[in-house]
Design an enzyme around this catalytic site. Sequence first.
Site, PDB file in Angstrom:
ATOM      1  CB  CYS A 165      -0.874  -0.017   1.249  1.00 13.02           C
ATOM      2  SG  CYS A 165      -1.754   1.536   1.502  1.00 13.02           S
ATOM      3  CD  GLU A 339      -9.640  11.868  24.687  1.00 11.37           C
ATOM      4  OE1 GLU A 339      -9.364  12.729  23.838  1.00 11.37           O
ATOM      5  OE2 GLU A 339     -10.405  10.914  24.457  1.00 11.37           O
ATOM      6  CG  ASP A 387      -7.460  18.015  17.374  1.00 11.53           C
ATOM      7  OD1 ASP A 387      -8.171  17.895  16.358  1.00 11.53           O
ATOM      8  OD2 ASP A 387      -6.378  17.408  17.510  1.00 11.53           O
ATOM      9  CB  CYS A 414     -10.271  16.179  10.960  1.00 10.83           C
ATOM     10  SG  CYS A 414     -11.543  15.615  12.083  1.00 10.83           S
TER      11      CYS A 414
END
Length: 459
Positions: A165, A339, A387, A414
């Site tokens: 890959c 988190e 984030d 993202c």
Amino acid sequence: MVQEMIPVVKNMEVELLIENLGHEGEGVGRYQGFTLFVPGALAGERIRAKVVKVKKNYGYAKLLELLAPSSDRVPPPCPIYKRCGGCSLQHLSYEGQLRFKQQLVTENLARIGKVTDVKVLPTLGVKEPWRYRNKVQVPFGEHEGGLVGGFYAKGSHTIIDMDSCLIQHEQGDEVVRAVKAIAKRLGIAPYNEETGKGLLRHVVVKVGFHTGQLMVVLITNGEKIPRQDEWIREIRREIPSVSSIIQNVNSKRTNVIFGDKTKTLWGEDVIYDTIGELTFAISARSFFQVNPVQTEVLYNKALEYAGLTGTETVIDAYCGIGTISLFLAKKAKKVYGVEIVPEAIEDARRNAALNGIDNAEFVVGTAEEVMPRWAKEGIKADVIVVDPPRKGCEESLLQTMLEMKPKRIVYVSCNPSTLARDLRILEDGGYKTVEVQPVDMFPQTSHVECVIGIQRIDT
Ligand code: SAH
């Protein structure tokens, strides 16, 4: 548009001019005003395509012929490109990919967030847009009686056998090939999704780019590995740089790769890698950014936008294993990280200790619950870093941020569309988006990452 006005039907052949690319890198054209998505077509191309699916407001078509190809078109180097769903931009030159990502961010900010008065910088790319990933996950299965290991074919659960890959580190590839050959030699049965029988489900390989360390994780359906000693001996003999061989047991009928039980078969429990001057311990289960070269670029940009002088209190919401927190801690007075995954917080604490950082504190919980608590306790953040995952920030978290009034916010995103939505809320609450920096973390794919510098207007 009402049903009878749809100008295309399934199987119809049309000529199209591709106007731009959609968020998965597919070509977007219009036939008599009706939007058609054409995977594999590029902006500016004139093509012939066959309609394959028609919905109320848009449809999909298959590229049949390039009547006028784009000068950005390049031959995709990967032999399984068309069948594998992993990358979708290999047919676009790397410069073209970087431009596409910048454009996609600009368009999303304007259309969804009405954020137009902002500089979206050119995407920061890499010198080598291949072989950049430090983690490979390969499913195993059976095809015509033989063991295969590779990728799920686009949109299905058929496993395509794969030798290499091109976005994986060479050593990741090498280990997968070796494990496959050993499994065949030792007669290990691959897992069968339909019957739930067979032993070997996945192999996951993690590579420490800077340390050269390698971790092999065998994910098995059941605990007992027949001829386990031979397995370990063979892996070590064929790939001497392996420093850690781990087994993870997953006996559930699920698509989720990892199960709950993890044990070290040989070597260390973790491998190490560095980002900038920091060292991180990476265990079989912990999250670590997959492109370590660009992660440093991304974090440096976050550091720049944080504008730290050494006196600031910083909150890192969505801190994962504390990578951004620790990156900022050296330049701040104090960093608080939050988190949701408890194991990640354990890793964050361990990583702080590993790097001799004692001004970072980590808490398990959701950012939307923990941050208001911090505010009540009197913690005043000068800078807040977020984030979040693809779905963006909870609205209540954005409200808490507005109430906490940090001087600066750094948003690492993202997903440009949820980013645009969240920026609108921050802008309406008294903040200004100063600069947007797309960073290419995932060359050849349509994934777009960016860092955004945001400032309180009254400062
Ligand atoms: N900043 C880290 C991780 C970013 S990924 C890095 O660069 O490595 C996003 C993280 O947010 C994940 O670790 C995920 O577990 C966490 N997360 C998801 N929802 C959350 C929530 N509501 N509150 C806090 N953390 C959350």
